[in-house]
Design an enzyme around this catalytic site. Structure first.
Site, PDB file in Angstrom:
ATOM      1  N   HIS A   1      25.558  37.195  44.731  1.00 11.43           N
ATOM      2  CA  HIS A   1      24.408  36.647  44.108  1.00 11.43           C
ATOM      3  C   HIS A   1      23.553  35.959  45.114  1.00 11.43           C
ATOM      4  O   HIS A   1      22.163  35.788  44.822  1.00 11.43           O
ATOM      5  CB  HIS A   1      24.977  35.423  43.223  1.00 11.43           C
ATOM      6  CG  HIS A   1      25.189  36.227  41.689  1.00 11.43           C
ATOM      7  ND1 HIS A   1      25.120  35.589  40.567  1.00 11.43           N
ATOM      8  CD2 HIS A   1      26.043  37.204  41.683  1.00 11.43           C
ATOM      9  CE1 HIS A   1      25.646  36.268  39.542  1.00 11.43           C
ATOM     10  NE2 HIS A   1      25.978  37.251  40.106  1.00 11.43           N
ATOM     11  N   ASP A   2      23.907  35.617  46.292  1.00 18.31           N
ATOM     12  CA  ASP A   2      22.988  34.962  47.191  1.00 18.31           C
ATOM     13  C   ASP A   2      22.207  36.046  47.837  1.00 18.31           C
ATOM     14  O   ASP A   2      21.000  36.048  48.228  1.00 18.31           O
ATOM     15  CB  ASP A   2      23.998  34.389  48.504  1.00 18.31           C
ATOM     16  CG  ASP A   2      22.942  33.520  49.509  1.00 18.31           C
ATOM     17  OD1 ASP A   2      21.978  33.015  49.141  1.00 18.31           O
ATOM     18  OD2 ASP A   2      23.348  33.611  50.545  1.00 18.31           O
TER      19      ASP A   2
ATOM     20  N   SER B   1      19.960  30.415  49.815  1.00 13.16           N
ATOM     21  CA  SER B   1      19.032  30.064  49.032  1.00 13.16           C
ATOM     22  C   SER B   1      19.818  29.564  47.640  1.00 13.16           C
ATOM     23  O   SER B   1      19.427  28.459  47.037  1.00 13.16           O
ATOM     24  CB  SER B   1      18.039  30.785  48.669  1.00 13.16           C
ATOM     25  OG  SER B   1      18.392  32.078  48.268  1.00 13.16           O
TER      26      SER B   1
ATOM     27  N   GLU C   1      17.979  28.239  42.047  1.00 13.12           N
ATOM     28  CA  GLU C   1      18.882  29.488  41.521  1.00 13.12           C
ATOM     29  C   GLU C   1      19.917  29.212  40.517  1.00 13.12           C
ATOM     30  O   GLU C   1      20.194  29.951  39.778  1.00 13.12           O
ATOM     31  CB  GLU C   1      19.196  30.363  42.819  1.00 13.12           C
ATOM     32  CG  GLU C   1      18.094  31.041  43.643  1.00 13.12           C
ATOM     33  CD  GLU C   1      18.724  31.946  44.855  1.00 13.12           C
ATOM     34  OE1 GLU C   1      19.654  32.263  44.901  1.00 13.12           O
ATOM     35  OE2 GLU C   1      17.983  32.008  45.729  1.00 13.12           O
TER      36      GLU C   1
ATOM     37  N   PRO D   1      21.314  41.353  37.809  1.00 13.84           N
ATOM     38  CA  PRO D   1      21.482  42.344  36.693  1.00 13.84           C
ATOM     39  C   PRO D   1      22.433  41.430  35.369  1.00 13.84           C
ATOM     40  O   PRO D   1      23.233  41.052  35.747  1.00 13.84           O
ATOM     41  CB  PRO D   1      22.214  43.417  37.243  1.00 13.84           C
ATOM     42  CG  PRO D   1      22.878  42.746  38.471  1.00 13.84           C
ATOM     43  CD  PRO D   1      22.125  41.781  38.969  1.00 13.84           C
TER      44      PRO D   1
ATOM     45  N   HIS E   1      34.924  44.045  40.974  1.00 15.77           N
ATOM     46  CA  HIS E   1      35.566  43.690  39.637  1.00 15.77           C
ATOM     47  C   HIS E   1      37.046  43.742  39.442  1.00 15.77           C
ATOM     48  O   HIS E   1      37.435  43.478  38.447  1.00 15.77           O
ATOM     49  CB  HIS E   1      34.723  44.127  38.705  1.00 15.77           C
ATOM     50  CG  HIS E   1      33.128  43.503  38.150  1.00 15.77           C
ATOM     51  ND1 HIS E   1      32.283  44.250  37.611  1.00 15.77           N
ATOM     52  CD2 HIS E   1      32.748  42.615  38.943  1.00 15.77           C
ATOM     53  CE1 HIS E   1      31.243  43.356  37.722  1.00 15.77           C
ATOM     54  NE2 HIS E   1      31.398  42.307  38.435  1.00 15.77           N
TER      55      HIS E   1
ATOM     56  N   ASP F   1      42.862  45.694  44.475  1.00 14.15           N
ATOM     57  CA  ASP F   1      43.215  47.069  44.638  1.00 14.15           C
ATOM     58  C   ASP F   1      42.588  48.045  43.735  1.00 14.15           C
ATOM     59  O   ASP F   1      41.413  47.443  43.296  1.00 14.15           O
ATOM     60  CB  ASP F   1      44.608  46.886  44.016  1.00 14.15           C
ATOM     61  CG  ASP F   1      44.777  46.408  42.633  1.00 14.15           C
ATOM     62  OD1 ASP F   1      43.735  46.197  41.954  1.00 14.15           O
ATOM     63  OD2 ASP F   1      46.024  46.020  42.190  1.00 14.15           O
TER      64      ASP F   1
HETATM   65  C1  HEM Z   1      25.208  44.971  39.705  1.00 14.22           C
HETATM   66  C2  HEM Z   1      25.964  44.783  38.777  1.00 14.22           C
HETATM   67  C3  HEM Z   1      26.945  43.627  38.334  1.00 14.22           C
HETATM   68  C4  HEM Z   1      26.950  43.150  37.020  1.00 14.22           C
HETATM   69  C5  HEM Z   1      26.188  43.590  35.741  1.00 14.22           C
HETATM   70  C6  HEM Z   1      27.878  41.915  37.102  1.00 14.22           C
HETATM   71  C7  HEM Z   1      28.262  41.280  36.208  1.00 14.22           C
HETATM   72  C8  HEM Z   1      29.262  40.219  36.077  1.00 14.22           C
HETATM   73  C9  HEM Z   1      29.404  39.379  35.011  1.00 14.22           C
HETATM   74  C10 HEM Z   1      28.644  39.275  33.694  1.00 14.22           C
HETATM   75  C11 HEM Z   1      30.492  38.665  35.287  1.00 14.22           C
HETATM   76  C12 HEM Z   1      31.186  37.552  34.717  1.00 14.22           C
HETATM   77  C13 HEM Z   1      30.571  36.102  34.713  1.00 14.22           C
HETATM   78  C14 HEM Z   1      31.368  35.290  33.921  1.00 14.22           C
HETATM   79  O1  HEM Z   1      31.121  35.430  32.746  1.00 14.22           O
HETATM   80  O2  HEM Z   1      31.599  34.177  34.143  1.00 14.22           O
HETATM   81  C15 HEM Z   1      30.871  39.104  36.729  1.00 14.22           C
HETATM   82  C16 HEM Z   1      31.937  38.678  37.596  1.00 14.22           C
HETATM   83  C17 HEM Z   1      32.141  38.860  38.832  1.00 14.22           C
HETATM   84  N1  HEM Z   1      31.547  39.660  39.767  1.00 14.22           N
HETATM   85 FE1  HEM Z   1      29.944  40.927  39.046  1.00 14.22          FE
HETATM   86  N2  HEM Z   1      28.449  41.947  38.533  1.00 14.22           N
HETATM   87  C18 HEM Z   1      27.979  43.040  39.142  1.00 14.22           C
HETATM   88  C19 HEM Z   1      28.111  43.257  40.468  1.00 14.22           C
HETATM   89  C20 HEM Z   1      28.999  42.543  41.329  1.00 14.22           C
HETATM   90  C21 HEM Z   1      29.008  42.587  42.884  1.00 14.22           C
HETATM   91  C22 HEM Z   1      28.176  43.698  43.760  1.00 14.22           C
HETATM   92  C23 HEM Z   1      29.934  41.745  43.179  1.00 14.22           C
HETATM   93  C24 HEM Z   1      30.495  41.599  44.597  1.00 14.22           C
HETATM   94  C25 HEM Z   1      30.339  42.116  45.564  1.00 14.22           C
HETATM   95  C26 HEM Z   1      30.541  41.304  42.152  1.00 14.22           C
HETATM   96  C27 HEM Z   1      31.646  40.314  41.911  1.00 14.22           C
HETATM   97  C28 HEM Z   1      31.971  39.661  40.800  1.00 14.22           C
HETATM   98  C29 HEM Z   1      33.332  38.939  40.788  1.00 14.22           C
HETATM   99  C30 HEM Z   1      34.303  38.751  42.213  1.00 14.22           C
HETATM  100  C31 HEM Z   1      33.286  38.264  39.633  1.00 14.22           C
HETATM  101  C32 HEM Z   1      34.484  37.267  39.034  1.00 14.22           C
HETATM  102  C33 HEM Z   1      34.077  36.099  39.553  1.00 14.22           C
HETATM  103  C34 HEM Z   1      35.078  34.858  39.015  1.00 14.22           C
HETATM  104  O3  HEM Z   1      36.312  35.305  38.492  1.00 14.22           O
HETATM  105  O4  HEM Z   1      34.741  33.988  39.358  1.00 14.22           O
HETATM  106  N3  HEM Z   1      29.778  41.678  41.006  1.00 14.22           N
HETATM  107  N4  HEM Z   1      30.093  39.909  37.322  1.00 14.22           N
END
Ligand code: HEM
Length: 314
Positions: A65-66, A77, A86, A160, A190, A245
């Site tokens: 997000h950063d 930021s 942000e 996104p 994820h 994993d």
């Molecule tokens: C580009 C498309 C992506 C979408 C649409 C997306 C969407 C989301 C959403 C909706 C959540 C859950 C937020 C919540 O309900 O609390 C999430 C969690 C997460 N995302 Fe993504 N994400 C994307 C890309 C990424 C990328 C590129 C990374 C890291 C390199 C990432 C890492 C994570 C992680 C680690 C979590 C879990 C966070 C936590 O447990 O605190 N995501 N993402």
């Protein structure tokens, strides 16, 4: 004539030096006489991961997000406090533990004042989260500078949404220079962490076009989200949320992707073969994730652009 040539050579050398200085570099802080920065950051963030098992996933998401938002990409930021920053954006819902970055920063200011940027600390913390949970040890070049501006409006436009489809996601990663294989790999982030029910509401209705591919999984999600007071109900991103994993790819192959894009990755003809590869070959996933993470964190301000803020929140 001779003097003109000498002047031209001098100018060229000057420009070359400026360009070299303006690039991210491996061992950047060692070269500034501040050795041990990476080890110290790793020690501090691991200490936080040990006391809060959910914080490592939070650091990895924070890095994305950063880097996705802000005048300089990975520019710290997201850390700046104040109305309209942000973190006021709805898309940053669930982003947490920014205090870890603030506390590492304060340690860095004691160690090497006004030298280590908030942007570099975030990129290192995301990287260290991956290794801490069993993922690859990634080397990243450093030397990012911090922005002095943070905008919720920009975050809303660039992050996104949970409802994104494959096209939207590939369009997010292409500007980082990622191939489709790297774009699929970076979504393998994820494999860690959780999502909230409010982010999958559209997938729970019986006739929803974005319902999970697995009917059993949809039933489980509906049950888990039936009681969702104050938006606090959470769901695992994959079946092993504390291990980095290839479980995520096995899950999405079985129709158990939490978000729309997770499911679509396993059926879209551009990405399905890559999902199949990563689901059966963790080494291939790790290798593509490493190069993707370096690209994700390399859009940055360097050299004379931006500054090193003394406090990440200001
Ligand atoms: C580009 C498309 C992506 C979408 C649409 C997306 C969407 C989301 C959403 C909706 C959540 C859950 C937020 C919540 O309900 O609390 C999430 C969690 C997460 N995302 Fe993504 N994400 C994307 C890309 C990424 C990328 C590129 C990374 C890291 C390199 C990432 C890492 C994570 C992680 C680690 C979590 C879990 C966070 C936590 O447990 O605190 N995501 N993402």
């Amino acid at each position: 004539m001779g003097r003109l040539l000498a002047l031209e050579l001098l100018t060229a050398a000057f420009l070359l030096a400026a360009v070299a200085d303006a690039e991210l570099r491996y061992g950047y802080y060692d070269s500034l006489g501040c050795a041990g920065v990476e080890d110290r950051v790793r020690t501090l963030v691991r200490r936080s991961f040990l006391t809060d098992a959910t914080s490592s996933a939070a650091m990895l998401r924070l890095a994305f997000h950063d880097c996705q938002v802000g005048p300089g990409g990975c520019d710290g930021s997201i850390m700046m406090e104040g109305d309209g920053g942000e973190m006021d954006a709805g898309s940053n819902f669930g982003v947490k533990r920014l205090d870890i970055i603030n506390s590492v920063k304060s340690d860095m200011e004691d160690m090497c004042p006004l030298t280590v940027s908030c942007a570099d600390i975030i990129a290192m913390a995301g990287r260290d989260a991956v290794a801490y949970n069993g993922g690859p040890e990634i080397q990243i070049p450093l030397g990012r500078k911090d922005a002095d501006f943070s905008s919720a409006t920009e975050a809303e436009a660039k992050l996104p949404p949970a409802t994104s489809n494959v096209d939207r996601v590939l369009n997010v990663f292409a500007p980082f220079g990622m191939s489709i294989a790297e774009s699929v790999a970076i979504l393998g982030a994820h494999t860690l962490g959780v999502g909230h029910c409010k982010n999958i509401q559209d997938r729970l209705q019986l006739n929803s076009p974005t319902a999970p591919n697995s009917v059993v999984y949809r039933t489980q999600l509906r049950a888990a989200c039936a009681v969702n007071v104050f938006d606090i109900a959470i769901l695992n991103n994959d079946a092993s949320q504390f291990t980095f994993d290839n479980q995520y790819f096995q899950d999405i192959q079985n129709g158990r992707g939490l978000f729309t894009v997770d499911d679509q990755l396993s059926t879209d003809p551009r990405t399905a073969p890559i999902v199949t590869l990563y689901a059966s070959n963790q080494g291939a996933f790790f290798s593509a994730f490493q190069s993707a993470y370096v690209k994700l964190t390399s859009r940055a301000m360097t050299g004379n652009q931006g500054s090193v803020r003394s406090t990440c929140t200001l």
